[in-house]
Design a protein around this motif. Structure first.
Motif, PDB file in Angstrom:
ATOM      1  N   PRO A  65      -5.746  -4.486  -5.822  1.00 52.68           N
ATOM      2  CA  PRO A  65      -4.800  -4.823  -5.076  1.00 52.68           C
ATOM      3  C   PRO A  65      -4.767  -4.058  -3.626  1.00 52.68           C
ATOM      4  O   PRO A  65      -5.753  -3.340  -3.330  1.00 52.68           O
ATOM      5  CB  PRO A  65      -3.516  -4.173  -5.672  1.00 52.68           C
ATOM      6  N   THR A  66      -4.012  -4.472  -2.783  1.00 54.15           N
ATOM      7  CA  THR A  66      -3.916  -3.577  -1.307  1.00 54.15           C
ATOM      8  C   THR A  66      -3.904  -2.002  -1.458  1.00 54.15           C
ATOM      9  O   THR A  66      -2.792  -1.715  -2.325  1.00 54.15           O
ATOM     10  CB  THR A  66      -2.785  -4.052  -0.488  1.00 54.15           C
ATOM     11  N   LEU A  67      -4.790  -1.306  -1.054  1.00 57.41           N
ATOM     12  CA  LEU A  67      -4.841   0.011  -1.285  1.00 57.41           C
ATOM     13  C   LEU A  67      -4.668   0.585  -0.014  1.00 57.41           C
ATOM     14  O   LEU A  67      -4.745   0.296   1.106  1.00 57.41           O
ATOM     15  CB  LEU A  67      -6.145   0.609  -1.988  1.00 57.41           C
ATOM     16  N   PRO A  68      -4.089   1.989   0.109  1.00 56.14           N
ATOM     17  CA  PRO A  68      -3.513   2.794   1.278  1.00 56.14           C
ATOM     18  C   PRO A  68      -4.593   3.524   1.799  1.00 56.14           C
ATOM     19  O   PRO A  68      -4.929   4.583   1.845  1.00 56.14           O
ATOM     20  CB  PRO A  68      -2.605   3.592   0.815  1.00 56.14           C
ATOM     21  N   LEU A  69      -5.698   2.517   2.046  1.00 55.22           N
ATOM     22  CA  LEU A  69      -7.171   3.047   2.588  1.00 55.22           C
ATOM     23  C   LEU A  69      -7.358   2.179   3.963  1.00 55.22           C
ATOM     24  O   LEU A  69      -8.297   1.530   4.003  1.00 55.22           O
ATOM     25  CB  LEU A  69      -8.216   2.912   1.628  1.00 55.22           C
ATOM     26  N   PRO A  70      -6.780   2.785   5.079  1.00 49.57           N
ATOM     27  CA  PRO A  70      -7.051   1.817   6.284  1.00 49.57           C
ATOM     28  C   PRO A  70      -8.446   1.983   6.949  1.00 49.57           C
ATOM     29  O   PRO A  70      -9.255   3.008   6.753  1.00 49.57           O
ATOM     30  CB  PRO A  70      -6.220   2.640   7.374  1.00 49.57           C
TER      31      PRO A  70
ATOM     32  N   SER B 144       0.846  -1.194   0.017  1.00 48.78           N
ATOM     33  CA  SER B 144      -0.216   0.053  -0.049  1.00 48.78           C
ATOM     34  C   SER B 144       0.874   1.218  -0.116  1.00 48.78           C
ATOM     35  O   SER B 144       0.510   2.263  -0.475  1.00 48.78           O
ATOM     36  CB  SER B 144      -1.031   0.178   1.206  1.00 48.78           C
ATOM     37  N   ASP B 145       2.019   1.240   0.819  1.00 48.67           N
ATOM     38  CA  ASP B 145       2.767   2.399   0.681  1.00 48.67           C
ATOM     39  C   ASP B 145       3.473   2.542  -0.664  1.00 48.67           C
ATOM     40  O   ASP B 145       3.744   3.967  -1.119  1.00 48.67           O
ATOM     41  CB  ASP B 145       4.184   2.326   1.818  1.00 48.67           C
ATOM     42  N   ALA B 146       3.619   1.383  -1.688  1.00 48.77           N
ATOM     43  CA  ALA B 146       4.378   1.555  -2.766  1.00 48.77           C
ATOM     44  C   ALA B 146       3.043   2.110  -3.698  1.00 48.77           C
ATOM     45  O   ALA B 146       3.457   3.115  -4.555  1.00 48.77           O
ATOM     46  CB  ALA B 146       4.595   0.036  -3.032  1.00 48.77           C
ATOM     47  N   PHE B 147       1.882   1.684  -3.439  1.00 49.63           N
ATOM     48  CA  PHE B 147       0.883   2.204  -4.259  1.00 49.63           C
ATOM     49  C   PHE B 147       0.877   3.773  -4.151  1.00 49.63           C
ATOM     50  O   PHE B 147       0.900   4.392  -5.179  1.00 49.63           O
ATOM     51  CB  PHE B 147      -0.335   1.628  -4.105  1.00 49.63           C
ATOM     52  N   LEU B 148       0.859   4.359  -2.702  1.00 50.62           N
ATOM     53  CA  LEU B 148       0.904   5.824  -2.631  1.00 50.62           C
ATOM     54  C   LEU B 148       1.801   6.377  -3.208  1.00 50.62           C
ATOM     55  O   LEU B 148       1.737   7.466  -3.801  1.00 50.62           O
ATOM     56  CB  LEU B 148       0.730   5.825  -1.169  1.00 50.62           C
ATOM     57  N   LEU B 149       3.284   5.930  -3.000  1.00 54.85           N
ATOM     58  CA  LEU B 149       4.193   6.613  -3.647  1.00 54.85           C
ATOM     59  C   LEU B 149       4.133   6.543  -5.232  1.00 54.85           C
ATOM     60  O   LEU B 149       4.564   7.795  -5.954  1.00 54.85           O
ATOM     61  CB  LEU B 149       5.454   5.838  -3.257  1.00 54.85           C
TER      62      LEU B 149
END
Length: 604
Positions: free
Chosen positions: A325-330, A74-79
């Motif tokens: 995929p896993t998204l940075p959306l907690p 998720s950090d990779a997606f955000l970056l």
């Protein structure tokens, strides 16, 4: 495509960790990607054999690789998203900029105003939206202004200014659209009750405002204020009409984002529905140009993040038709519902994207049809034809030093290749390399057959060659009594000159003309089609002659071996055991002795 030694060194340095990688050419960043395993993902670009043309072009341009390690996918997606927005690499999907979407601003003044705006400044008040378009915003704004007497002036209505009688009521007061808070004619508590109900409407909850107007209507009727009761009834009807226009789903479904996606080779189509309190309060459809044949889940993941940001979504549930995929959306759950009301909601979103895709493809087809008509009209004008050339045929001859003479014809209908109508011809009546007589033969054979079959004739015939080939095509048409029914031209290779019958000088057509471009395309296509056929005949003849020269080996056996192994060289490389399996022990020995004799003669 294999990586250069320099790139291989860089790939070997990549860790087996999640992160983001950047590809550079000589001018800068050309692609940004994310990976759960950096080394595996990057190396796959250079080892996989089934990349599409766009990806092959990307790999060809990579000169340098950089990477950044992160803690999670998720950090990779955000970056990755941030880097794409910052650098806008040419091979990445470019995410949309949503700054131009309109909002409704409820100001934080005393006696707040409700105003449309495209500039979001959080210190000015509370924003609702953004709205997908201006028309949907104005529908809501007009509803609220019809229900509640809000002020529209920009006065500073502080208690001191109102008490000092600094302002006078305006025309809006006299029209009944405002109650005059500027002169202290409306108390702040009642006004704020209106503001609270407006907030409920803008958040998609109509039940509280409807209950308010229903109670006011009943109270006015009980007090025999029938005109006032009627006014409240009209406002209640407006709310009912507005709610009826919204798509109603299960009232228990609230604060849900729905994303549907469908794609074709070049475009992805995405629909976004926002559901609040059982109603769809927002819908937006977009199309995204794919750069590297990205899968739907990759495209949608990027757009989910982008559109949730643009539309200020805080929903804790997302419905989609593809796995993400896993998204940075907690705290946000992402599901693909298969049954129930959520599935019906998702199917509505999918219907929207399928309709959008169909419309786009239909529009492209209509555009192609218009282009084709324009090309045919240009040909008609350039060649001064009497009818639109919807059916064009082009001929070419092919031989090598007089051997295996063949001809080919390609057919274009409505300015497009009609490959089912392509034809090959074996030259039967001409001996030696005689292009003129060969042209006469194939044109005669082609149109004699069409006449005998009662088939439709082309409006235009093109022959690959100059005056000589053209004159023989004309002679063939005259001998068939077709002269005057079919227009015919010749196209010479050297200067791309167009020759027409009975004119010693070539016809000038602008080099940029769509007519000439289509003639060149047809000429190149018939040349390719004819050369391919000629080579296959020549190769087959060469191979069969060599094998059928072997005494004791018949043509059936020769054909069997050639059809399976394709060349004499491959047959020569077979072991004795392999040959015995194919043709038996006796014939295998004959073939082995033949090849051994050839080798001996070559040595001598």
């Amino acid at each position: 495509m294999a990586a250069s030694e320099h790139l291989q060194d860089q790939i070997r340095q990549l860790p087996h960790r999640p992160g983001v990688y950047k590809y550079f050419d000589d001018e800068g960043i050309i692609y940004v990607g994310k990976a759960v395993d950096l080394r595996k993902r990057v190396s796959s670009y250079f080892t996989k054999q089934d990349h599409n043309k766009k990806t092959q072009q990307l790999v060809k341009n990579i000169k340098r690789i950089e990477f950044t390690i992160v803690d999670s996918e998720s950090d990779a997606f955000l970056l990755e998203n941030n880097l794409i927005k910052q650098h806008q690499p040419k091979y990445n999907i470019l995410l949309k900029d949503g700054k131009t979407y309109p909002y409704l601003l409820l100001t934080n003044e005393r006696f707040p105003r409700l105003i449309p705006t495209r500039n979001k400044r959080p210190d000015e008040g509370y924003y609702f939206g953004p709205y997908a378009n201006g028309s949907s915003l104005h529908v809501v704004l007009e509803l609220i202004r019809a229900l509640y007497p809000l002020r529209t002036c920009t006065y500073n209505l502080s208690a001191q200014n109102v008490e000092a009688h600094k302002f006078k009521v305006c025309l809006e007061y006299h029209l009944g659209n405002c109650k005059g808070p500027c002169e202290g004619l409306q108390d702040e508590e009642t006004y704020n009750q209106y503001v609270q109900q407006i907030r409920q409407i803008l958040n998609g909850n109509l039940s509280i405002p409807k209950q308010y107007f229903r109670e006011k209507m009943t109270q006015a009727a009980q007090e025999l204020q029938y005109e006032l009761a009627h006014q409240y009834k009209q406002k209640l009807d407006r709310l009912d009409a507005f709610q009826a226009k919204s798509t109603i789903v299960n009232p228990s479904l609230s604060n849900i984002d729905v994303f549907g996606i469908a794609s074709n080779e070049k475009l992805a189509f995405i629909n976004y529905l926002k559901v609040m309190n059982g109603s769809i309060i927002l819908t937006q459809s977009i199309e995204v140009h794919k750069k590297l044949d990205e899968p739907d889940e990759e495209v949608l993941a990027a757009m989910v993040m982008q559109m949730r940001t643009e539309f200020d979504s805080q929903s804790k549930e997302i419905l989609t038709n593809v796995p993400l995929p896993t998204l940075p959306l907690p705290g946000v759950t992402i599901t693909q519902p298969q049954i129930g009301d959520k599935r019906k909601l998702l199917e509505l979103s999918i219907k929207n994207v399928l309709y959008l895709r169909k419309e786009k493809e239909s529009m492209n087809e209509r555009s192609k049809d218009l282009n084709e008509v324009r090309i045919m009209e240009t040909i008609k004008k350039d060649l001064r034809l009497t009818e639109l050339p919807k059916h064009i045929e082009c001929f070419d001859n092919s031989n090598f030093q007089g051997d295996n003479p063949v001809a080919a014809m390609v057919c274009f209908r409505n300015a497009k290749a009609s490959k089912k109508d392509y034809r090959h011809y074996h030259i039967k009546t001409v001996v030696g390399p005689n292009d003129f007589d060969s042209m006469y033969e194939v044109v005669s054979r082609r149109y004699r057959r069409l006449v005998d079959e009662g088939a439709s004739l082309p409006q235009l015939v093109i022959v690959d060659g100059g005056k000589g080939q053209l004159s023989m095509a004309v002679k063939a048409l005259k001998d068939l009594d077709l002269w005057g029914q079919i227009a015919v031209i010749g196209i010479a290779k050297r200067l791309e000159e167009i020759y027409v019958p009975n004119d010693p000088l070539p016809l000038y057509i602008d080099k940029k003309s769509e007519s000439l471009r289509l003639f060149q395309r047809m000429r190149d296509e018939v040349h390719r089609f004819g050369i391919t056929f000629h080579r296959s005949r020549r190769d087959a003849a060469t191979l069969k002659t060599e094998l059928t020269d072997v005494k004791g080996l018949g043509p059936i056996t020769a054909d069997k071996l050639l059809s399976k192994f394709k060349s004499v060289k491959k047959i020569r490389e077979l072991s004795e055991t392999e040959l015995i399996e194919e043709v038996g022990k006796a014939k295998a020995r004959v073939i082995i002795n033949y090849f051994a004799q050839q080798e001996q003669e070559a040595t001598d």
